[in-house]
Design a protein around this motif. Structure first.
Motif, PDB file in Angstrom:
ATOM      1  N   SER A  72       0.853  -1.194   0.000  1.00 54.81           N
ATOM      2  CA  SER A  72       0.000   0.000   0.000  1.00 54.81           C
ATOM      3  C   SER A  72       0.887   1.243   0.000  1.00 54.81           C
ATOM      4  CB  SER A  72      -0.927   0.002   1.214  1.00 54.81           C
ATOM      5  OG  SER A  72      -0.168  -0.027   2.409  1.00 54.81           O
ATOM      6  N   LEU A  73       0.314   2.350  -0.374  1.00 53.39           N
ATOM      7  CA  LEU A  73       1.036   3.619  -0.455  1.00 53.39           C
ATOM      8  C   LEU A  73       1.064   4.300   0.915  1.00 53.39           C
ATOM      9  CD1 LEU A  73       2.416   5.615  -2.443  1.00 53.39           C
ATOM     10  CD2 LEU A  73       0.192   6.720  -2.689  1.00 53.39           C
ATOM     11  N   ARG A  74       2.229   4.742   1.335  1.00 57.38           N
ATOM     12  CA  ARG A  74       2.352   5.495   2.584  1.00 57.38           C
ATOM     13  C   ARG A  74       2.041   6.971   2.272  1.00 57.38           C
ATOM     14  NH1 ARG A  74       5.348   2.970   6.781  1.00 57.38           N
ATOM     15  NH2 ARG A  74       6.310   0.997   6.148  1.00 57.38           N
ATOM     16  N   LYS A  75       0.795   7.368   2.441  1.00 52.93           N
ATOM     17  CA  LYS A  75       0.392   8.711   2.031  1.00 52.93           C
ATOM     18  C   LYS A  75       1.053   9.804   2.867  1.00 52.93           C
ATOM     19  CE  LYS A  75      -4.044   7.244   0.128  1.00 52.93           C
ATOM     20  NZ  LYS A  75      -5.514   7.417   0.140  1.00 52.93           N
ATOM     21  N   ASP A  76       1.333   9.517   4.154  1.00 51.84           N
ATOM     22  CA  ASP A  76       1.984  10.520   4.995  1.00 51.84           C
ATOM     23  C   ASP A  76       3.399  10.803   4.491  1.00 51.84           C
ATOM     24  OD1 ASP A  76       2.677   7.896   5.623  1.00 51.84           O
ATOM     25  OD2 ASP A  76       3.167   8.393   7.708  1.00 51.84           O
ATOM     26  N   ARG A  77       4.104   9.746   4.111  1.00 49.35           N
ATOM     27  CA  ARG A  77       5.460   9.943   3.587  1.00 49.35           C
ATOM     28  C   ARG A  77       5.441  10.617   2.206  1.00 49.35           C
ATOM     29  NH1 ARG A  77       9.230   4.714   5.194  1.00 49.35           N
ATOM     30  NH2 ARG A  77       8.799   4.758   7.447  1.00 49.35           N
ATOM     31  N   LEU A  78       4.431  10.293   1.420  1.00 45.47           N
ATOM     32  CA  LEU A  78       4.320  10.918   0.106  1.00 45.47           C
ATOM     33  C   LEU A  78       4.091  12.427   0.253  1.00 45.47           C
ATOM     34  CD1 LEU A  78       4.132  10.765  -2.966  1.00 45.47           C
ATOM     35  CD2 LEU A  78       1.702  10.207  -2.717  1.00 45.47           C
ATOM     36  N   LYS A  79       3.246  12.818   1.198  1.00 44.69           N
ATOM     37  CA  LYS A  79       3.000  14.241   1.429  1.00 44.69           C
ATOM     38  C   LYS A  79       4.275  14.944   1.896  1.00 44.69           C
ATOM     39  CE  LYS A  79      -1.934  13.879   2.579  1.00 44.69           C
ATOM     40  NZ  LYS A  79      -2.950  14.014   3.662  1.00 44.69           N
ATOM     41  N   ALA A  80       5.017  14.280   2.797  1.00 42.98           N
ATOM     42  CA  ALA A  80       6.275  14.868   3.279  1.00 42.98           C
ATOM     43  C   ALA A  80       7.285  15.000   2.140  1.00 42.98           C
ATOM     44  CB  ALA A  80       6.846  14.013   4.404  1.00 42.98           C
ATOM     45  N   ALA A  81       7.334  13.989   1.274  1.00 43.71           N
ATOM     46  CA  ALA A  81       8.258  14.036   0.136  1.00 43.71           C
ATOM     47  C   ALA A  81       7.886  15.164  -0.817  1.00 43.71           C
ATOM     48  CB  ALA A  81       8.253  12.697  -0.600  1.00 43.71           C
ATOM     49  N   ARG A  82       6.604  15.322  -1.118  1.00 46.91           N
ATOM     50  CA  ARG A  82       6.150  16.398  -1.995  1.00 46.91           C
ATOM     51  C   ARG A  82       6.464  17.760  -1.401  1.00 46.91           C
ATOM     52  NH1 ARG A  82       2.520  15.933  -6.032  1.00 46.91           N
ATOM     53  NH2 ARG A  82       1.575  17.918  -5.410  1.00 46.91           N
ATOM     54  N   ARG A  83       6.359  17.864  -0.082  1.00 48.97           N
ATOM     55  CA  ARG A  83       6.600  19.139   0.592  1.00 48.97           C
ATOM     56  C   ARG A  83       8.069  19.542   0.504  1.00 48.97           C
ATOM     57  NH1 ARG A  83       4.031  17.795   4.890  1.00 48.97           N
ATOM     58  NH2 ARG A  83       5.805  17.315   6.227  1.00 48.97           N
ATOM     59  N   ARG A  84       8.970  18.569   0.387  1.00 46.67           N
ATOM     60  CA  ARG A  84      10.409  18.881   0.406  1.00 46.67           C
ATOM     61  C   ARG A  84      11.075  18.793  -0.968  1.00 46.67           C
ATOM     62  NH1 ARG A  84      12.733  16.217   6.022  1.00 46.67           N
ATOM     63  NH2 ARG A  84      11.304  17.322   7.416  1.00 46.67           N
ATOM     64  N   GLU A  85      10.335  18.414  -1.976  1.00 46.72           N
ATOM     65  CA  GLU A  85      10.927  18.289  -3.310  1.00 46.72           C
ATOM     66  C   GLU A  85      11.358  19.657  -3.827  1.00 46.72           C
ATOM     67  OE1 GLU A  85       8.726  14.280  -5.063  1.00 46.72           O
ATOM     68  OE2 GLU A  85       7.765  16.239  -5.265  1.00 46.72           O
ATOM     69  N   GLY A  86      12.580  19.693  -4.384  1.00 43.32           N
ATOM     70  CA  GLY A  86      13.104  20.931  -4.955  1.00 43.32           C
ATOM     71  C   GLY A  86      13.506  21.970  -3.936  1.00 43.32           C
ATOM     72  N   ARG A  87      13.700  21.566  -2.680  1.00 36.82           N
ATOM     73  CA  ARG A  87      14.060  22.513  -1.625  1.00 36.82           C
ATOM     74  C   ARG A  87      15.449  22.199  -1.088  1.00 36.82           C
ATOM     75  NH1 ARG A  87       8.768  22.184  -2.032  1.00 36.82           N
ATOM     76  NH2 ARG A  87       7.375  23.856  -1.323  1.00 36.82           N
ATOM     77  N   TYR A  88      16.212  23.248  -0.825  1.00 32.23           N
ATOM     78  CA  TYR A  88      17.563  23.120  -0.280  1.00 32.23           C
ATOM     79  C   TYR A  88      17.638  23.956   0.986  1.00 32.23           C
ATOM     80  CZ  TYR A  88      18.566  21.959  -5.177  1.00 32.23           C
ATOM     81  OH  TYR A  88      18.552  21.417  -6.431  1.00 32.23           O
ATOM     82  N   LEU A  89      18.292  23.420   2.006  1.00 34.14           N
ATOM     83  CA  LEU A  89      18.546  24.203   3.211  1.00 34.14           C
ATOM     84  C   LEU A  89      20.038  24.524   3.245  1.00 34.14           C
ATOM     85  CD1 LEU A  89      17.387  25.424   5.799  1.00 34.14           C
ATOM     86  CD2 LEU A  89      18.002  23.304   6.987  1.00 34.14           C
ATOM     87  N   LEU A  90      20.353  25.809   3.187  1.00 33.21           N
ATOM     88  CA  LEU A  90      21.734  26.282   3.211  1.00 33.21           C
ATOM     89  C   LEU A  90      22.032  26.878   4.584  1.00 33.21           C
ATOM     90  CD1 LEU A  90      21.764  28.107  -0.257  1.00 33.21           C
ATOM     91  CD2 LEU A  90      22.116  25.679   0.235  1.00 33.21           C
ATOM     92  N   ARG A  91      23.275  26.792   4.976  1.00 30.28           N
ATOM     93  CA  ARG A  91      23.692  27.253   6.296  1.00 30.28           C
ATOM     94  C   ARG A  91      24.936  28.127   6.137  1.00 30.28           C
ATOM     95  NH1 ARG A  91      25.637  23.014  10.982  1.00 30.28           N
ATOM     96  NH2 ARG A  91      25.953  24.509  12.705  1.00 30.28           N
TER      97      ARG A  91
END
Length: 456
Positions: free
Chosen positions: A295-314
């Motif tokens: 089955s699809l882990r929808k919670d992980r899919l939402k988290a993955a979509r939320r972080r796609e194309g994002r970089y955290l720089l320090r």
């Protein structure tokens, strides 16, 4: 040395090929005023044995040379690592740097060495180091900071690095240095989880077209969360492709009548083929009265979509604008471009040498050839935009040098070495680059035939 560098730049290959083929089929001997002894195999190897001690002198020379030629500045340094592998079997001597380690070339079955490289944002190389193949990225930065400071003196330089290179200890050392050493580094996504609650409250700011950022100051450091539209689309497409492929494979396995061990093997192969998508799927192995299911882990899919194309720089450059921080990080592409040219145009690999000293000398020669490659590239950018270094070399490569043999009446032979006149496009390129062809060499007279006649 000139012959080895020219060979690496123009038609890279093994020293054996240089000795047996390239030297006599090129004009290098005529241009340097040398005979075939210059390409003698043992002399080429002996040159490798002599050059490594001159590395520090070359690095000093490069700084002044880049300033004189291109008015280069060295307040920003880009640092990254790559690896190059060897298709040879251990064991090697204890001090040998060829070791098994994390392979960026996707060849974990081969021993390798790690190459660390420093370039400026314009792509001018300042130095490099060859390290053991099992060297961890995190252990390299401290030594390089000390080497740069020792060679070029203390200054408030900005170091731009990818995640995985600096440790908390090395970053603290950079902040406490006098003057402070500034840095901008990519950050593992685990830190994004810790800062997500604070970042979600901040508004997005436009850094450039298609890029938005959020900026958060925390404990004398600046965190920059960047979102790139192009990168979002790319990562999303990659994730969808992997997930569709994995889902299709799981449906095929569901229809098969497999024993548990056979199923586990096939699941392992599917996981290896789609590692990112595997984390988004929940697998139910067959047991008791339960069949194989997924089955699809929808919670992980939402988290993955939320972080796609994002970089955290320090960074410790508090006060920089969002656009400046993003531009600094984008400059890391110059290091990746340098590795691409070293492994592609200059063919640093494969390495045919067996002695570690000659392996390092081979990489040193490739580094010098890359310096020439960069210099020509910048001249082309200023004087003949649109041409790359490789395309210019290919155009010049169409010119040939030929030997015209003319017998004389006294049974000697007159040899005229002449290069072909440049075609229109070659002539235009020479003019644009402000280059002049050397004078045609004087004729040579051989008495070989006369000597053989007298012997008879």
């Amino acid at each position: 040395m000139q012959t080895l560098c020219a060979y690496r730049l123009v038609a890279p290959g093994s020293e054996w090929r240089l000795h047996r083929h390239w030297f006599e089929h090129s004009a290098i001997g005529d241009l340097l005023g040398e005979d075939f002894s210059l390409g003698e195999l043992h002399r080429l190897y002996e040159c490798h044995d002599l050059i490594l001690e001159h590395k520090p002198a070359l690095f000093d020379h490069l700084v002044q040379r880049w300033k004189d030629l291109f008015n280069a500045k060295f307040d920003v340094l880009l640092y990254d690592l790559t690896s190059t592998y060897f298709e040879s079997e251990p064991p090697f001597p204890e001090a040998d740097k060829r070791k098994f380690g994390y392979s960026r070339d996707k060849r974990p079955d081969c021993v390798q060495v790690v190459i660390a490289l420093i370039v400026t944002p314009e792509g001018f190389p300042l130095g490099y180091e060859v390290m053991a193949g099992n060297t961890s990225d995190k252990t390299t930065l401290k030594g390089f900071l000390e080497k740069i400071e020792k060679q070029y003196g203390k200054a408030q330089r900005i170091w731009v690095m990818d995640r995985g290179i600096p440790t908390e200890e090395s970053l603290a050392q950079m902040r406490q240095s006098d003057p402070p050493v500034l840095y901008l580094v990519g950050t593992p996504r685990g830190r994004l989880s810790r800062l997500e609650a604070k970042l979600v409250k901040l508004p997005w700011q436009k850094a450039r077209e298609g890029v938005e950022v959020k900026m958060l100051e925390d404990n004398s450091e600046l965190y920059v969360l960047a979102k790139s539209v192009d990168r979002v689309n790319k990562e999303r497409a990659m994730r969808r492709r992997q997930l569709k492929g994995l889902w299709r494979r799981l449906k095929e396995l569901e229809k098969m009548d497999l024993k548990r061990d056979a199923l586990l093997l096939k699941l392992g192969a599917a996981r290896q083929q789609s590692p990112s998508a595997w984390r988004l799927v929940k697998i139910q192995l067959p047991k008791a009265n339960k069949k194989f299911a997924f089955s699809l882990r929808k919670d992980r899919l939402k988290a993955a979509r939320r972080r796609e194309g994002r970089y955290l720089l320090r960074s410790n450059m508090v006060g920089k604008t969002a656009e400046q921080a993003w531009e600094f990080y984008l400059q890391l592409v110059e290091v990746e471009e340098a590795f691409k040219h070293l492994k592609g145009d200059l063919a640093v690999r494969p390495i045919f040498h067996q002695k570690m000293e000659r392996i390092e000398a081979h990489i040193f020669i490739a580094f010098m050839a890359y310096c020439v490659h960069v210099s020509l590239g910048w001249r082309l950018k200023a004087l003949a935009p649109g041409l790359t270094t490789r395309s210019a070399l290919e155009k010049f490569g169409a010119m040939q040098m030929i030997d015209v043999h003319i017998p004389t009446s006294d049974q000697r032979e007159l040899i005229l070495s002449r290069y072909t006149q440049p075609e229109a496009d070659q002539k235009l390129l020479l003019e644009k680059l402000k280059l002049e062809l050397p004078e045609q060499p004087p004729p040579k007279i051989t008495t070989a035939q006369l000597a053989s006649t007298e012997a008879v």
